[in-house]
Design an enzyme around this catalytic site. Structure first.
Site, PDB file in Angstrom:
ATOM      1  N   GLU A 180       1.220   9.395  12.571  1.00  0.00           N
ATOM      2  CA  GLU A 180       0.463  10.438  12.878  1.00  0.00           C
ATOM      3  C   GLU A 180      -0.621  10.261  14.442  1.00  0.00           C
ATOM      4  O   GLU A 180      -0.939  11.165  15.046  1.00  0.00           O
ATOM      5  CB  GLU A 180      -0.777  11.090  11.842  1.00  0.00           C
ATOM      6  CG  GLU A 180      -0.195  11.428  10.860  1.00  0.00           C
ATOM      7  CD  GLU A 180      -1.076  11.409   9.714  1.00  0.00           C
ATOM      8  OE1 GLU A 180      -2.581  11.550  10.043  1.00  0.00           O
ATOM      9  OE2 GLU A 180      -1.067  11.798   8.436  1.00  0.00           O
ATOM     10  N   ASP A 189      -2.256  -8.302   4.202  1.00  0.00           N
ATOM     11  CA  ASP A 189      -2.389  -9.675   3.535  1.00  0.00           C
ATOM     12  C   ASP A 189      -1.840  -9.471   2.272  1.00  0.00           C
ATOM     13  O   ASP A 189      -1.970  -8.478   1.472  1.00  0.00           O
ATOM     14  CB  ASP A 189      -3.759  -9.888   3.449  1.00  0.00           C
ATOM     15  CG  ASP A 189      -4.133 -11.283   2.596  1.00  0.00           C
ATOM     16  OD1 ASP A 189      -3.731 -12.177   3.189  1.00  0.00           O
ATOM     17  OD2 ASP A 189      -4.764 -11.388   1.507  1.00  0.00           O
TER      18      ASP A 189
END
Length: 548
Positions: free
Chosen positions: A258, A207
């Site tokens: 990751e 956002d």
């Protein structure tokens, strides 16, 4: 179990469905949509043909701005369920082949967040206040705001606290902006990402992705109503699209990388130009960003083609796919936009509610627009109810409006509630299937005409908007020309017609003129947004053709 990935990352051409959770499905009958209701409807979303769900904020919140004021990122809003319910939803969605993308709101927190409570108690000069943007006021007694910035929701962007300091809130007073110069802020949001990635979410929608970094000098704006950064040089606006904002996303990308399964980010970044937008999705940064230039383009062939070409050009130059969107929880629904004259403020996504709307025209254009953007290269988003052809609800009673814009504007801007009304699932019933019969009334009132747009009223009905959407998404999934790739424009039979081809063997024609046009040579009709007149395409109609 997680959805299987193809050789190319799934997000490069995904169809992602936006769930405005308060208005999607009410499982417990309290009038507010929740995780239980969403879990029950997962088969419907799978059958629609989408790949993932973007869910508006589900975190614990006092709901000053429908959850965009987050009080605790590690807890679920009690009206929606529990953390265990969210974990079940993630598991169930993956079993249906659907990915989950929650919102994250890094520009601000709730004034109920423990950090802000600590900041108020700690006082001037404290480490707790450094996490936010506190300043002394102007004037001899500090009674004037530190600068002339305005809130997006109306009124000043500053509120004074008891000890006399002021804090910045570019949105509602209940949404204090955090200070991204403070290392605690970066560390906390990175921890939040890991918290949810560890629980299996597949990405985040960010956002106000353009608004995190502020000029530390907090200068006045020449035009305090410039919320888009268009009045100053690129990167020079004091809080929009500053150069350093992408540094945040480089660190976030490293975290996402990751984890297995092609975790992704999509940015809500209102930037002054497509060139500036491309910075957010350059190598090593975010994966995708909403294409708002396309969203705000009017129903005009020149404007639409320019938005398509400019955006894809800049994004392809940095190796990113385009991400197309026609509706969301902040803008007027497409049938109402396209059925009435556009005025000001963000192109054609808002207008004066007193303008007459031609619903038939708007729906016809929205159907054509759905085929047009479904055929463009890249990914796409579908806002809940868009697949039903829902128009805007313009006549919500004043006393039922809940968007903070209504109060902050002094009752001059009715806000965004008209596109947030709980969607209809059944043609009858006290809540049109949004919640159980006999349950509480929905949090926003539904109009009497909603039943005609209900899921069960459109299912299996030849020519309904829902069946058009299902057919478009099914064709998009199986046709080798659709999804990511390139397009080539063809000469058109008139200035107000768009024709493009995609390889192999696909052609899209959209007639934006006021008269029928001849179709190009083709080997068959794959799908049309409305009835064809033999080999002629009527006005405000789109068609997909099997090309030579």
């Amino acid at each position: 179990m997680t959805p299987e990935t193809s050789e190319a990352p799934w997000w490069r051409e995904a169809v992602i469905y936006q769930v405005y959770i308060r208005s999607f499905a009410d499982g417990d009958g309290d009038g507010i949509g929740d995780l239980a209701g969403l879990r029950d409807r997962l088969p419907c979303l799978r059958d629609l043909g989408v790949d993932a769900l973007w869910i508006n904020p589900w975190y614990a919140s006092p709901q000053a701005d429908a959850g965009y004021d987050v009080a605790d990122y590690r807890a679920i809003e009690p009206a929606y369920g529990t953390l265990a319910d969210a974990e079940k939803l993630i598991t169930d969605a993956h079993e249906y082949g659907l990915r989950i993308i929650p919102d994250i709101v890094p520009n601000h927190l709730s004034d109920h967040h423990v950090w802000f409570v600590e900041a108020l108690a700690a006082g001037r000069g404290s480490a707790a206040r450094e996490r936010f943007v506190f300043r002394e006021g102007r004037g001899p007694d500090g009674a004037e705001p530190p600068n002339n910035w305005l809130s997006h929701f109306g009124g000043p962007a500053w509120t004074r606290v008891e000890d006399g300091q002021w804090y910045l809130h570019l949105f509602a007073p209940g949404q204090p902006d955090v200070n991204w110069e403070d290392p605690d802020v970066a560390a906390e949001f990175e921890a939040v990402l890991r918290f949810w990635f560890d629980r299996g979410v597949d990405g985040f929608r960010i956002d106000v992705a353009h608004g995190l970094v502020k000029d530390v000098d907090l200068p006045d704006l020449e035009d305090p109503h410039d919320f888009g950064g268009t009045s100053v040089g690129s990167g020079q606006h004091p809080y929009v699209d500053r150069e350093a904002v992408v540094d945040v996303y480089e660190s976030w990308r490293r975290i996402a990388d990751e984890y297995p399964g092609s975790r992704m980010f999509v940015a809500e970044a209102w930037t002054p130009s497509p060139e500036r937008l491309s910075r957010y999705v350059a190598s090593g940064r975010l994966h995708t960003a909403f294409n708002f230039d396309y969203l705000v383009a009017p129903w005009d062939p020149t404007a639409l083609r320019e938005a398509i070409d400019t955006t894809t050009g800049y994004l392809h130059a940095v190796g990113a796919p385009a991400t197309w969107v026609l509706e969301n929880h902040d803008v007027v629904r497409a049938p109402s936009r396209y059925g009435r004259p556009a005025t000001d403020r963000r192109g054609n996504v808002t207008f004066d509610e007193s303008d007459p709307v031609d619903v038939e025209l708007g729906v016809r254009r929205a159907r054509a627009a759905f085929l047009l953007y479904s055929a463009l290269p890249g990914g796409m988003y579908v806002y809940q109810g868009q697949e039903l052809g829902l128009p805007q609800v313009d006549d919500i009673p004043d006393d039922a409006l809940q968007d903070p814009t209504w109060e902050r504007s002094g009752h001059t801007d009715r806000g965004r509630d008209g596109c947030r009304v709980p969607i209809p699932w059944t043609a009858s019933g006290s809540t049109y299937g949004f919640g159980p019969d006999g349950g509480a009334r929905p949090w926003l009132p539904q109009p009497d005409w909603f039943g005609a747009y209900a899921v069960d009223a459109e299912t299996g009905v030849d020519g309904s908007f829902l069946e058009l959407a299902r057919a478009a998404l099914a064709t998009r999934r199986r046709h080798p020309a659709l999804g990511e790739g390139d397009l080539s424009w063809e000469s058109a039979p008139g200035d107000a017609v768009l024709v493009f081809r995609r390889s192999p063997a696909f052609c899209c024609v959209v007639n934006l003129s006021d008269a029928p046009v001849d179709l190009p040579d083709h080997d068959g009709v794959l799908l049309a947004s409305g009835p064809l007149d033999d080999r002629r395409l009527p006005p405000d109609t789109a068609v997909w053709l099997a090309a030579h």
